[in-house]
Design a protein around this motif. Sequence first.
Motif, PDB file in Angstrom:
ATOM      1  N   THR A   1       0.813  -1.224   0.000  1.00 51.67           N
ATOM      2  CA  THR A   1       0.000   0.000   0.000  1.00 51.67           C
ATOM      3  C   THR A   1       0.845   1.273   0.000  1.00 51.67           C
ATOM      4  OG1 THR A   1      -0.108  -0.175   2.415  1.00 51.67           O
ATOM      5  CG2 THR A   1      -1.934  -1.122   1.150  1.00 51.67           C
ATOM      6  N   GLU A   2       2.167   1.148   0.035  1.00 45.30           N
ATOM      7  CA  GLU A   2       3.048   2.318   0.143  1.00 45.30           C
ATOM      8  C   GLU A   2       2.979   3.188  -1.122  1.00 45.30           C
ATOM      9  OE1 GLU A   2       5.355   5.055   1.693  1.00 45.30           O
ATOM     10  OE2 GLU A   2       4.865   3.232   2.820  1.00 45.30           O
ATOM     11  N   LYS A   3       3.029   4.513  -0.937  1.00 45.93           N
ATOM     12  CA  LYS A   3       3.006   5.447  -2.057  1.00 45.93           C
ATOM     13  C   LYS A   3       4.196   6.409  -2.053  1.00 45.93           C
ATOM     14  CE  LYS A   3      -1.025   4.021  -3.576  1.00 45.93           C
ATOM     15  NZ  LYS A   3      -1.146   3.253  -4.829  1.00 45.93           N
ATOM     16  N   GLU A   4       4.776   6.679  -0.889  1.00 45.96           N
ATOM     17  CA  GLU A   4       5.802   7.721  -0.767  1.00 45.96           C
ATOM     18  C   GLU A   4       7.227   7.177  -0.871  1.00 45.96           C
ATOM     19  OE1 GLU A   4       5.098  10.871  -0.731  1.00 45.96           O
ATOM     20  OE2 GLU A   4       2.946  10.503  -0.707  1.00 45.96           O
ATOM     21  N   PHE A   5       7.520   6.047  -0.223  1.00 42.72           N
ATOM     22  CA  PHE A   5       8.847   5.404  -0.235  1.00 42.72           C
ATOM     23  C   PHE A   5       9.949   6.309   0.337  1.00 42.72           C
ATOM     24  CE2 PHE A   5       6.401   3.836  -3.897  1.00 42.72           C
ATOM     25  CZ  PHE A   5       6.283   2.515  -3.535  1.00 42.72           C
ATOM     26  N   LYS A   6       9.601   7.104   1.324  1.00 40.14           N
ATOM     27  CA  LYS A   6      10.587   7.999   1.935  1.00 40.14           C
ATOM     28  C   LYS A   6      11.016   7.533   3.318  1.00 40.14           C
ATOM     29  CE  LYS A   6       9.067  12.099  -0.619  1.00 40.14           C
ATOM     30  NZ  LYS A   6       8.504  13.472  -0.531  1.00 40.14           N
ATOM     31  N   SER A   7      10.186   6.707   3.964  1.00 38.93           N
ATOM     32  CA  SER A   7      10.525   6.225   5.302  1.00 38.93           C
ATOM     33  C   SER A   7      11.374   4.962   5.192  1.00 38.93           C
ATOM     34  CB  SER A   7       9.239   5.918   6.081  1.00 38.93           C
ATOM     35  OG  SER A   7       8.580   4.810   5.495  1.00 38.93           O
ATOM     36  N   LYS A   8      11.653   4.346   6.328  1.00 42.03           N
ATOM     37  CA  LYS A   8      12.393   3.090   6.364  1.00 42.03           C
ATOM     38  C   LYS A   8      11.483   1.888   6.130  1.00 42.03           C
ATOM     39  CE  LYS A   8      16.609   4.485   7.106  1.00 42.03           C
ATOM     40  NZ  LYS A   8      17.702   4.203   6.149  1.00 42.03           N
ATOM     41  N   GLY A   9      10.193   2.154   5.855  1.00 42.04           N
ATOM     42  CA  GLY A   9       9.263   1.087   5.524  1.00 42.04           C
ATOM     43  C   GLY A   9       9.194   0.013   6.582  1.00 42.04           C
ATOM     44  N   LEU A  10       9.238  -1.236   6.152  1.00 44.32           N
ATOM     45  CA  LEU A  10       9.193  -2.373   7.070  1.00 44.32           C
ATOM     46  C   LEU A  10      10.579  -2.788   7.534  1.00 44.32           C
ATOM     47  CD1 LEU A  10       6.509  -4.564   5.235  1.00 44.32           C
ATOM     48  CD2 LEU A  10       6.158  -2.959   7.105  1.00 44.32           C
ATOM     49  N   GLY A  11      11.614  -2.140   6.982  1.00 45.74           N
ATOM     50  CA  GLY A  11      12.969  -2.413   7.424  1.00 45.74           C
ATOM     51  C   GLY A  11      13.936  -2.655   6.281  1.00 45.74           C
ATOM     52  N   GLU A  12      15.240  -2.604   6.595  1.00 50.07           N
ATOM     53  CA  GLU A  12      16.285  -2.867   5.607  1.00 50.07           C
ATOM     54  C   GLU A  12      16.595  -4.357   5.551  1.00 50.07           C
ATOM     55  OE1 GLU A  12      19.637  -0.544   6.746  1.00 50.07           O
ATOM     56  OE2 GLU A  12      18.930   1.266   5.729  1.00 50.07           O
ATOM     57  N   LEU A  13      16.783  -4.867   4.343  1.00 42.85           N
ATOM     58  CA  LEU A  13      17.153  -6.270   4.178  1.00 42.85           C
ATOM     59  C   LEU A  13      18.662  -6.386   4.356  1.00 42.85           C
ATOM     60  CD1 LEU A  13      14.966  -7.267   1.079  1.00 42.85           C
ATOM     61  CD2 LEU A  13      14.360  -7.262   3.493  1.00 42.85           C
TER      62      LEU A  13
ATOM     63  N   GLU B   1      -8.777   9.318   1.448  1.00 43.86           N
ATOM     64  CA  GLU B   1      -8.587   8.378   2.540  1.00 43.86           C
ATOM     65  C   GLU B   1      -9.096   9.013   3.821  1.00 43.86           C
ATOM     66  OE1 GLU B   1      -5.305   5.139   2.646  1.00 43.86           O
ATOM     67  OE2 GLU B   1      -4.504   6.946   3.569  1.00 43.86           O
ATOM     68  N   LEU B   2     -10.224   8.499   4.297  1.00 43.57           N
ATOM     69  CA  LEU B   2     -10.832   9.066   5.500  1.00 43.57           C
ATOM     70  C   LEU B   2     -10.081   8.651   6.763  1.00 43.57           C
ATOM     71  CD1 LEU B   2     -14.602   8.456   4.664  1.00 43.57           C
ATOM     72  CD2 LEU B   2     -13.220  10.495   4.210  1.00 43.57           C
ATOM     73  N   TYR B   3      -9.503   7.449   6.704  1.00 48.74           N
ATOM     74  CA  TYR B   3      -8.841   6.940   7.917  1.00 48.74           C
ATOM     75  C   TYR B   3      -7.785   5.925   7.515  1.00 48.74           C
ATOM     76  CZ  TYR B   3      -8.152   4.304  12.244  1.00 48.74           C
ATOM     77  OH  TYR B   3      -7.603   3.679  13.321  1.00 48.74           O
ATOM     78  N   LYS B   4      -6.641   5.953   8.189  1.00 47.94           N
ATOM     79  CA  LYS B   4      -5.604   4.952   7.971  1.00 47.94           C
ATOM     80  C   LYS B   4      -4.846   4.740   9.277  1.00 47.94           C
ATOM     81  CE  LYS B   4      -1.681   3.634   5.087  1.00 47.94           C
ATOM     82  NZ  LYS B   4      -0.833   3.992   3.930  1.00 47.94           N
ATOM     83  N   ALA B   5      -4.657   3.471   9.604  1.00 49.12           N
ATOM     84  CA  ALA B   5      -3.905   3.121  10.812  1.00 49.12           C
ATOM     85  C   ALA B   5      -2.893   2.031  10.473  1.00 49.12           C
ATOM     86  CB  ALA B   5      -4.849   2.633  11.906  1.00 49.12           C
TER      87      ALA B   5
ATOM     88  N   ILE C   1      -9.730   3.320   5.291  1.00 55.34           N
ATOM     89  CA  ILE C   1     -11.104   3.574   4.845  1.00 55.34           C
ATOM     90  C   ILE C   1     -11.052   4.692   3.812  1.00 55.34           C
ATOM     91  CG2 ILE C   1     -13.437   4.267   5.518  1.00 55.34           C
ATOM     92  CD1 ILE C   1     -12.835   3.266   8.332  1.00 55.34           C
ATOM     93  N   LYS C   2     -11.589   4.413   2.621  1.00 57.70           N
ATOM     94  CA  LYS C   2     -11.600   5.393   1.544  1.00 57.70           C
ATOM     95  C   LYS C   2     -13.033   5.651   1.095  1.00 57.70           C
ATOM     96  CE  LYS C   2      -7.112   3.973  -0.349  1.00 57.70           C
ATOM     97  NZ  LYS C   2      -6.399   3.476  -1.558  1.00 57.70           N
ATOM     98  N   ALA C   3     -13.279   6.862   0.610  1.00 57.39           N
ATOM     99  CA  ALA C   3     -14.616   7.205   0.130  1.00 57.39           C
ATOM    100  C   ALA C   3     -14.518   8.247  -0.966  1.00 57.39           C
ATOM    101  CB  ALA C   3     -15.481   7.736   1.278  1.00 57.39           C
ATOM    102  N   ASN C   4     -15.444   8.153  -1.924  1.00 55.84           N
ATOM    103  CA  ASN C   4     -15.633   9.201  -2.921  1.00 55.84           C
ATOM    104  C   ASN C   4     -17.102   9.195  -3.310  1.00 55.84           C
ATOM    105  OD1 ASN C   4     -15.950   7.049  -4.680  1.00 55.84           O
ATOM    106  ND2 ASN C   4     -13.924   7.277  -5.614  1.00 55.84           N
ATOM    107  N   ALA C   5     -17.445   9.910  -4.362  1.00 48.11           N
ATOM    108  CA  ALA C   5     -18.849  10.016  -4.750  1.00 48.11           C
ATOM    109  C   ALA C   5     -19.429   8.681  -5.209  1.00 48.11           C
ATOM    110  CB  ALA C   5     -19.006  11.045  -5.862  1.00 48.11           C
ATOM    111  N   ASN C   6     -18.558   7.744  -5.566  1.00 44.05           N
ATOM    112  CA  ASN C   6     -19.029   6.454  -6.065  1.00 44.05           C
ATOM    113  C   ASN C   6     -19.335   5.450  -4.962  1.00 44.05           C
ATOM    114  OD1 ASN C   6     -18.758   7.107  -8.873  1.00 44.05           O
ATOM    115  ND2 ASN C   6     -16.543   6.929  -8.613  1.00 44.05           N
ATOM    116  N   GLY C   7     -18.743   5.631  -3.769  1.00 47.45           N
ATOM    117  CA  GLY C   7     -19.006   4.675  -2.717  1.00 47.45           C
ATOM    118  C   GLY C   7     -17.972   4.691  -1.612  1.00 47.45           C
TER     119      GLY C   7
END
Length: 685
Positions: free
Chosen positions: A9-21, A471-475, A486-492
């Motif tokens: 689900t990542e979009k930015e790729f600026k953090s350390k993510g899930l960790g270094e291999l 994106e209304l909510y992300k944890a 949780i995402k929402a737009n005019a379609n649903g």
Amino acid sequence: MKPILYPATEKEFKSKGLGELGEVLTASVHEMANSTYEASLSLPRNSRFLKLLRPGMFLRMKPNSVDNYDIFIINSVDITTNGEVININCGHYTDLTNNSNLVKKITMNGNRPLDVINLLPERLDNTYGFTFYTDDTRNYGNYDITYLNQNPNEIIIGDTSSLQKLTGDLVRKRLNKISLLRNPARQVVSIRRGKNIVGIDIKRSNDGLVTKMVPYYIPKDDEKAGIKDADPVYGFAVFSPNFNKYPQAYVQYVDYSSRADNSADVLDLSKKFFDENPGIDVPAYDVIIDVEEYGSKRIQQVQVGDIASIYDPDYDLTVELPIYETTYNPILEKMDQIRCGTQPSTLFHYLESRIKETQDKIEDTKDTIEKETDSKIDKAKDDTEEYALTAANGRNKNYYGDTEPKNPQEGDHWFKGALGTGPSDMWAYINGEWVQLFPEGRDSELKKMMEDADAETEAWIKAAGFDSAQELYKAVSDNGVNITSIKANANGLQTQITNNANNTSSRFTQMSNLFDSKITDTANNLSSQITQKVNSIKLSTTGGYLYLNGSSVYMGGSNIYITGQTYIADAAIKNAAIANVDAGKIVTGTLSAIKIRGVDIQASTITGSSEITLDAGPYTTKISATYGLSTSGFQVVPGGWMWNHGQLDSDGVINAGGRGLVADKIMYKGAELHEYIWTQIRNSK
């Protein structure tokens, strides 16, 4: 630089993510101009990331000596046979644009590559945040090319109609951007023997060379016009400008069936062949350089598209060639190998060679299969009985093959097509003719219907644009394993929960015309889904489904269990294995069957079409519509005669009708009656 792992689900790729291999054993980034851009890694089996490494997740790593980093998507995770090493294969991040589709056409006729690139974002169903760029502002004239229902990769770098094939430009993929570059920023890399060359290999090849092209197309089947399985229609040969430079012609036949359906269009397209395939009529020069990079001998920064200035005294070679392929080690941050040559002919011939090798293998396999199949068919034709097996009842036969069996008997079965030369159907020989019981393929038709229903659902969800919705909510949990959004737009509305540790996720989507919930386990390839639309409801798991569509109900699965009282109105069970049937509960006007077996069959009237046989060990009694009664060689014939060709025994009264009784020997109460007595019996009433 150690690769960094990110969730799908990542979009930015600026953090350390899930960790270094940190435990990487081997790593390589392979890039070929206008073709492959991929990465591969291997890790030990005991890596702490084992449960997190899954297809669809992302890796950030250094791709070459120029760029700081790039993003790759994991395509597969494989564990070696000895179980000690994990192999990871990745494609580039921009491969995800394959999920986009051009829903409004763009024509190349009169447009520049810049015009096509600029129209892409507004005419794609979704860009998913990717961008497209070109510096090519040339007008290529009236090319009759239309793009529609294609993804950006197909349009920019795809087949012979793509922008890259038309222009000969360099396609460069970096991060979320695909660029078509007429004038890429190039640098000249100096390569010298004794400085940074370990080995050099120079090749000149005519492989894939084409100086004469013969176009053709295959007319499509048309029942009204009486066209079926038509032969190819060939056009005029097209010659390259370099045709006369060679002592012989290098000929290639090109099928234009997918682009044209008449001779006039084929003629127009064939004239552009050598323009669409520049360099195909000249030899390929290929230089493979194993570079040495350590200490003071480290090669300067280099990437695909740069120019290699090569000098090697052993070959007395001084030449500048474009670099079209690199292999880079992102862990050691060193270039392992570069390839340069007369681009694009080098690339074309390289790919042509690989295609030819693959095609040869396919043809060899195809020939072997056809020979084996033909042998089986011929053998079956010569002796049909050889492909007939005795059925379970011990009296009938099951036939296998395409040829209709000879001399079948009532109750035989024929599995037509079972030798693999066509669809397999099951037939039964009933009342003197072959009757098809049920056509093969019904199950595959139902599965296809389920797949189409799922594809339609995913298309609706995709068209709703939740990937780019607000994106209304992300944890995200502290370790990045659990993600809720949780995402929402005019379609649903769409809710998604992911657990990367056990590779499970659930998705809930609600729209005005759709209600869909799906749970997926990617590690074990399992899923379940409930989908409700205006006129249909589908419940499915990996192995089964229940589908209500309009007035029809479909149910499928490896095992189907029905308990409790079940009522089937106006139904037909075509083929089934039923363990126990209580005949006392079968109520019917007419019961039709090839055979009926039972310990005790009771009826006021039993009607047979020709003969009823009662079989008890060594004694057989037949009631014949033609001959009357027969018991162990004893027959009652028309006219009232009771014939016996063996011995007639009786412990009681023997009565004979109209014409009397005839027997070779008559036994009465264990004693043989004298020969003259038969006359008296014959005359008695």
